[in-house]
Motif scaffolding. Structure first.
Motif, mmCIF file in Angstrom:
data_model
loop_
_atom_site.group_PDB
_atom_site.id
_atom_site.type_symbol
_atom_site.label_atom_id
_atom_site.label_comp_id
_atom_site.label_asym_id
_atom_site.label_seq_id
_atom_site.Cartn_x
_atom_site.Cartn_y
_atom_site.Cartn_z
ATOM 1 N N LEU A 33 0.828 -1.188 0.000
ATOM 2 C CA LEU A 33 0.000 0.000 0.000
ATOM 3 C C LEU A 33 0.872 1.252 0.000
ATOM 4 C CD1 LEU A 33 -2.731 -1.036 2.585
ATOM 5 C CD2 LEU A 33 -3.013 -0.758 0.121
ATOM 6 N N TYR A 34 2.021 1.155 0.620
ATOM 7 C CA TYR A 34 2.958 2.274 0.723
ATOM 8 C C TYR A 34 4.311 1.849 0.162
ATOM 9 C CZ TYR A 34 -0.635 4.223 3.665
ATOM 10 O OH TYR A 34 -1.835 4.704 4.118
ATOM 11 N N PRO A 35 4.443 1.781 -1.166
ATOM 12 C CA PRO A 35 5.692 1.294 -1.765
ATOM 13 C C PRO A 35 6.899 2.143 -1.423
ATOM 14 C CG PRO A 35 4.194 2.133 -3.450
ATOM 15 C CD PRO A 35 3.445 2.131 -2.162
ATOM 16 N N SER A 36 6.697 3.431 -1.168
ATOM 17 C CA SER A 36 7.842 4.294 -0.852
ATOM 18 C C SER A 36 8.442 3.973 0.519
ATOM 19 C CB SER A 36 7.431 5.769 -0.917
ATOM 20 O OG SER A 36 6.348 6.009 -0.053
ATOM 21 N N ALA A 37 7.747 3.192 1.338
ATOM 22 C CA ALA A 37 8.296 2.809 2.645
ATOM 23 C C ALA A 37 9.531 1.939 2.488
ATOM 24 C CB ALA A 37 7.252 2.065 3.472
ATOM 25 N N HIS A 38 9.661 1.317 1.334
ATOM 26 C CA HIS A 38 10.798 0.442 1.086
ATOM 27 C C HIS A 38 11.893 1.131 0.280
ATOM 28 C CE1 HIS A 38 8.449 -2.851 2.713
ATOM 29 N NE2 HIS A 38 7.436 -2.379 2.013
ATOM 30 N N ARG A 39 11.696 2.440 0.008
ATOM 31 C CA ARG A 39 12.673 3.196 -0.786
ATOM 32 C C ARG A 39 13.014 4.516 -0.105
ATOM 33 N NH1 ARG A 39 8.722 2.522 -5.475
ATOM 34 N NH2 ARG A 39 7.993 4.454 -4.615
ATOM 35 N N THR A 51 8.495 2.498 11.105
ATOM 36 C CA THR A 51 7.254 2.510 11.870
ATOM 37 C C THR A 51 7.504 3.305 13.132
ATOM 38 O OG1 THR A 51 6.719 0.330 11.037
ATOM 39 C CG2 THR A 51 5.514 1.069 12.949
ATOM 40 N N PHE A 52 6.578 4.163 13.471
ATOM 41 C CA PHE A 52 6.749 5.010 14.657
ATOM 42 C C PHE A 52 6.263 4.319 15.921
ATOM 43 C CE2 PHE A 52 5.199 8.338 17.558
ATOM 44 C CZ PHE A 52 6.403 8.957 17.814
ATOM 45 N N LEU A 95 9.097 9.347 12.769
ATOM 46 C CA LEU A 95 7.815 9.942 12.406
ATOM 47 C C LEU A 95 8.003 10.952 11.276
ATOM 48 C CD1 LEU A 95 4.793 10.291 12.902
ATOM 49 C CD2 LEU A 95 5.375 12.002 14.649
ATOM 50 N N GLU A 96 9.049 11.741 11.361
ATOM 51 C CA GLU A 96 9.324 12.715 10.300
ATOM 52 C C GLU A 96 9.642 12.016 8.977
ATOM 53 O OE1 GLU A 96 12.412 14.999 12.173
ATOM 54 O OE2 GLU A 96 10.968 16.416 13.031
ATOM 55 N N VAL A 97 10.397 10.938 9.035
ATOM 56 C CA VAL A 97 10.708 10.182 7.818
ATOM 57 C C VAL A 97 9.427 9.629 7.212
ATOM 58 C CG1 VAL A 97 11.832 8.093 6.935
ATOM 59 C CG2 VAL A 97 13.078 9.620 8.450
ATOM 60 N N ILE A 98 8.561 9.065 8.035
ATOM 61 C CA ILE A 98 7.294 8.526 7.545
ATOM 62 C C ILE A 98 6.481 9.635 6.883
ATOM 63 C CG2 ILE A 98 5.075 7.516 8.235
ATOM 64 C CD1 ILE A 98 6.683 6.083 10.493
ATOM 65 N N PHE A 129 -1.843 0.495 8.906
ATOM 66 C CA PHE A 129 -2.871 1.241 9.636
ATOM 67 C C PHE A 129 -2.303 2.574 10.108
ATOM 68 C CE2 PHE A 129 -5.308 2.525 13.323
ATOM 69 C CZ PHE A 129 -6.603 2.429 12.838
ATOM 70 N N GLU A 130 -1.098 2.552 10.674
ATOM 71 C CA GLU A 130 -0.452 3.786 11.134
ATOM 72 C C GLU A 130 -0.301 4.775 9.979
ATOM 73 O OE1 GLU A 130 4.107 4.336 11.716
ATOM 74 O OE2 GLU A 130 3.281 3.856 13.689
ATOM 75 N N ARG A 131 0.180 4.303 8.848
ATOM 76 C CA ARG A 131 0.400 5.169 7.684
ATOM 77 C C ARG A 131 -0.917 5.677 7.114
ATOM 78 N NH1 ARG A 131 4.669 0.759 5.726
ATOM 79 N NH2 ARG A 131 6.336 1.373 7.148
ATOM 80 N N THR A 132 -1.967 4.862 7.164
ATOM 81 C CA THR A 132 -3.265 5.304 6.659
ATOM 82 C C THR A 132 -3.829 6.406 7.546
ATOM 83 O OG1 THR A 132 -3.667 3.116 5.711
ATOM 84 C CG2 THR A 132 -5.584 4.537 6.022
ATOM 85 N N VAL A 133 -3.699 6.254 8.851
ATOM 86 C CA VAL A 133 -4.170 7.299 9.759
ATOM 87 C C VAL A 133 -3.372 8.589 9.544
ATOM 88 C CG1 VAL A 133 -4.329 7.987 12.190
ATOM 89 C CG2 VAL A 133 -5.109 5.720 11.484
ATOM 90 N N LEU A 134 -2.058 8.488 9.378
ATOM 91 C CA LEU A 134 -1.254 9.680 9.127
ATOM 92 C C LEU A 134 -1.596 10.306 7.773
ATOM 93 C CD1 LEU A 134 2.166 8.539 10.606
ATOM 94 C CD2 LEU A 134 0.664 10.327 11.494
ATOM 95 N N THR A 135 -1.909 9.492 6.780
ATOM 96 C CA THR A 135 -2.345 10.021 5.486
ATOM 97 C C THR A 135 -3.680 10.731 5.643
ATOM 98 O OG1 THR A 135 -1.193 8.232 4.337
ATOM 99 C CG2 THR A 135 -2.848 9.432 3.080
#
Length: 173
Positions: A33-39, A51-52, A95-98, A129-135
């Motif tokens: 869902l978040y491909p940039s998390a791996h780049r 992950t925060f 958190l800032e990186v995310i 879930f964390e990334r979706t809430v932050l989005t």
């Protein structure tokens, strides 16, 4: 000339076809869902797939940071945490990186995410879930800044879709 296939070769061929179909289906379900998390662009292996939240204390810290008025930056601006004490915490770096490198920031990216979440039949993993809430937080902050009514309507629709995805994920099975 027609070659005859032995029963062993037939079963081997059938197994290869089955495995390739199974592999393709597995890859479809594992689509990130978040491909940039791996780049991550920052170049440190500890920040790959960051992950925060790892504990209840981290959840409380995130809540405190959001209450302090954190602004998730867009492609041009950095994420801002107005409380200097909170901003100086070492754990806030992830958190800032995310927020800066992982979350989708454009309307097409967020709409793609919302569409993928709408098709999803399984609960989200805690990282997604964390990334979706932050989005969702980012989209809310963006809607508040937009003055063009058409753009506001498009972003609001994406925001509602993200909210529905989070709400659906929180419902008991």
């Amino acid at each position: 000339m027609c070659a005859r296939i032995s029963m062993t070769q037939w079963w081997a061929l059938l197994a290869v076809v089955y495995l390739s179909i199974h592999w393709a289906a597995t890859q479809h379900h594992r689509k990130a869902l978040y491909p940039s998390a791996h780049r991550i662009r920052r170049g440190t292996h500890t920040l790959i797939n960051p992950t925060f939240q790892r504990s209840v204390e981290d959840v409380n810290l995130l809540f405190e940071i959001l209450l302090a008025g954190m602004q998730i930056g867009d492609e041009e601006h950095a994420t801002v945490i107005p409380d200097e004490e909170l901003a100086s915490l070492r754990s806030v770096e992830k958190l800032e990186v995310i927020c800066e490198d992982v979350l989708p920031k454009s309307l097409p990216e967020i709409r793609r995410l919302a569409a993928e979440l709408a098709q999803r039949r399984r609960p989200l993993g805690w990282q997604d879930f964390e990334r979706t809430v932050l989005t969702l937080v980012y989209a809310t902050q963006t809607v508040a800044k937009i003055t063009n009514q058409h753009q506001r309507d498009l972003w609001t629709d994406a925001l509602v879709q993200l909210f529905k995805a989070v709400q659906r994920d929180l419902k008991p099975s």
